[in-house]
Scaffold this motif. Structure first.
Motif, PDB file in Angstrom:
ATOM      1  N   SER A   1      31.844  16.453 -18.558  1.00 22.77           N
ATOM      2  CA  SER A   1      30.079  17.959 -19.223  1.00 22.77           C
ATOM      3  C   SER A   1      30.861  17.918 -20.153  1.00 22.77           C
ATOM      4  O   SER A   1      30.231  18.374 -21.179  1.00 22.77           O
ATOM      5  CB  SER A   1      30.952  18.874 -17.800  1.00 22.77           C
ATOM      6  N   ASN A   2      31.672  18.068 -20.111  1.00 26.13           N
ATOM      7  CA  ASN A   2      33.204  18.631 -21.791  1.00 26.13           C
ATOM      8  C   ASN A   2      31.855  17.420 -23.372  1.00 26.13           C
ATOM      9  O   ASN A   2      31.453  18.103 -24.103  1.00 26.13           O
ATOM     10  CB  ASN A   2      34.170  18.197 -21.856  1.00 26.13           C
TER      11      ASN A   2
ATOM     12  N   LEU B   1      29.067  15.650 -22.549  1.00 24.05           N
ATOM     13  CA  LEU B   1      27.381  15.468 -23.169  1.00 24.05           C
ATOM     14  C   LEU B   1      27.000  16.902 -22.531  1.00 24.05           C
ATOM     15  O   LEU B   1      26.136  17.156 -23.764  1.00 24.05           O
ATOM     16  CB  LEU B   1      27.220  15.236 -21.058  1.00 24.05           C
ATOM     17  N   PHE B   2      28.052  18.069 -22.808  1.00 22.33           N
ATOM     18  CA  PHE B   2      26.975  19.439 -23.127  1.00 22.33           C
ATOM     19  C   PHE B   2      27.618  19.937 -23.524  1.00 22.33           C
ATOM     20  O   PHE B   2      27.217  21.533 -24.311  1.00 22.33           O
ATOM     21  CB  PHE B   2      27.021  20.163 -21.333  1.00 22.33           C
ATOM     22  N   ILE B   3      28.909  19.969 -23.836  1.00 21.31           N
ATOM     23  CA  ILE B   3      30.064  21.654 -24.860  1.00 21.31           C
ATOM     24  C   ILE B   3      29.366  20.131 -26.063  1.00 21.31           C
ATOM     25  O   ILE B   3      28.888  21.444 -27.560  1.00 21.31           O
ATOM     26  CB  ILE B   3      31.074  21.655 -24.582  1.00 21.31           C
ATOM     27  N   LYS B   4      29.897  19.173 -26.790  1.00 25.17           N
ATOM     28  CA  LYS B   4      29.762  18.621 -27.605  1.00 25.17           C
ATOM     29  C   LYS B   4      28.759  18.558 -28.628  1.00 25.17           C
ATOM     30  O   LYS B   4      29.386  19.065 -29.842  1.00 25.17           O
ATOM     31  CB  LYS B   4      30.190  17.014 -27.508  1.00 25.17           C
ATOM     32  N   PRO B   5      27.938  18.747 -28.302  1.00 20.92           N
ATOM     33  CA  PRO B   5      26.778  18.898 -28.956  1.00 20.92           C
ATOM     34  C   PRO B   5      26.232  20.159 -29.676  1.00 20.92           C
ATOM     35  O   PRO B   5      25.778  20.572 -30.658  1.00 20.92           O
ATOM     36  CB  PRO B   5      24.947  18.415 -28.702  1.00 20.92           C
ATOM     37  N   SER B   6      26.375  20.743 -28.845  1.00 29.14           N
ATOM     38  CA  SER B   6      25.917  22.213 -29.053  1.00 29.14           C
ATOM     39  C   SER B   6      27.447  23.267 -29.979  1.00 29.14           C
ATOM     40  O   SER B   6      27.141  23.815 -30.784  1.00 29.14           O
ATOM     41  CB  SER B   6      25.765  23.566 -27.928  1.00 29.14           C
ATOM     42  N   ASN B   7      28.705  22.508 -29.763  1.00 27.46           N
ATOM     43  CA  ASN B   7      30.113  23.286 -30.775  1.00 27.46           C
ATOM     44  C   ASN B   7      31.472  22.488 -30.205  1.00 27.46           C
ATOM     45  O   ASN B   7      31.719  22.276 -29.278  1.00 27.46           O
ATOM     46  CB  ASN B   7      29.621  24.532 -29.476  1.00 27.46           C
TER      47      ASN B   7
ATOM     48  N   TYR C   1      34.594  21.908 -27.896  1.00 30.31           N
ATOM     49  CA  TYR C   1      34.425  20.863 -27.131  1.00 30.31           C
ATOM     50  C   TYR C   1      35.992  19.954 -27.686  1.00 30.31           C
ATOM     51  O   TYR C   1      36.412  19.466 -26.921  1.00 30.31           O
ATOM     52  CB  TYR C   1      33.685  20.150 -27.912  1.00 30.31           C
TER      53      TYR C   1
END
Length: 95
Positions: free
Chosen positions: A21-22, A24-30, A34
């Motif tokens: 989840s970290n 796939l979801f957090i890396k692209p946005s922030n 991440y």
């Protein structure tokens, strides 16, 4: 000991999902967020993974599992939701 293995299996599965989840979801946005989550999640997942494999080896000899069963239990730690399946299929039989 079976209860401890079930807890480790559950926590290992959750830590793998948290790691994905970290990524796939957090890396692209922030990216900074991440990076701050990566070390604690990764370290806890690594420790739980080692504990899961060590307990799988102990249970192989304690319960006289075949190599095929041991391989399936070990392989489940690499697959998302795999440890949850192992807990239901193999570990509930031992109680």
């Amino acid at each position: 000991m079976i209860k401890f293995f079930k807890i480790i299996a559950l926590l290992e599965g959750i830590s793998l999902l948290a790691l994905f989840s970290n990524m796939l979801f957090i890396k692209p946005s922030n990216f900074d967020l991440y990076k701050s989550f990566l070390f604690p999640i990764g370290m806890s997942h690594g420790i739980l993974f080692i504990a899961y494999i060590a307990l799988a080896v102990l249970f192989k000899y304690e319960n006289k599992y075949s190599f095929k069963t041991f391989f399936i239990i070990s392989l489940a730690s690499f697959i998302p939701f795999g440890t949850f399946y192992i807990e239901k299929k193999y570990l509930n039989k031992l109680q």
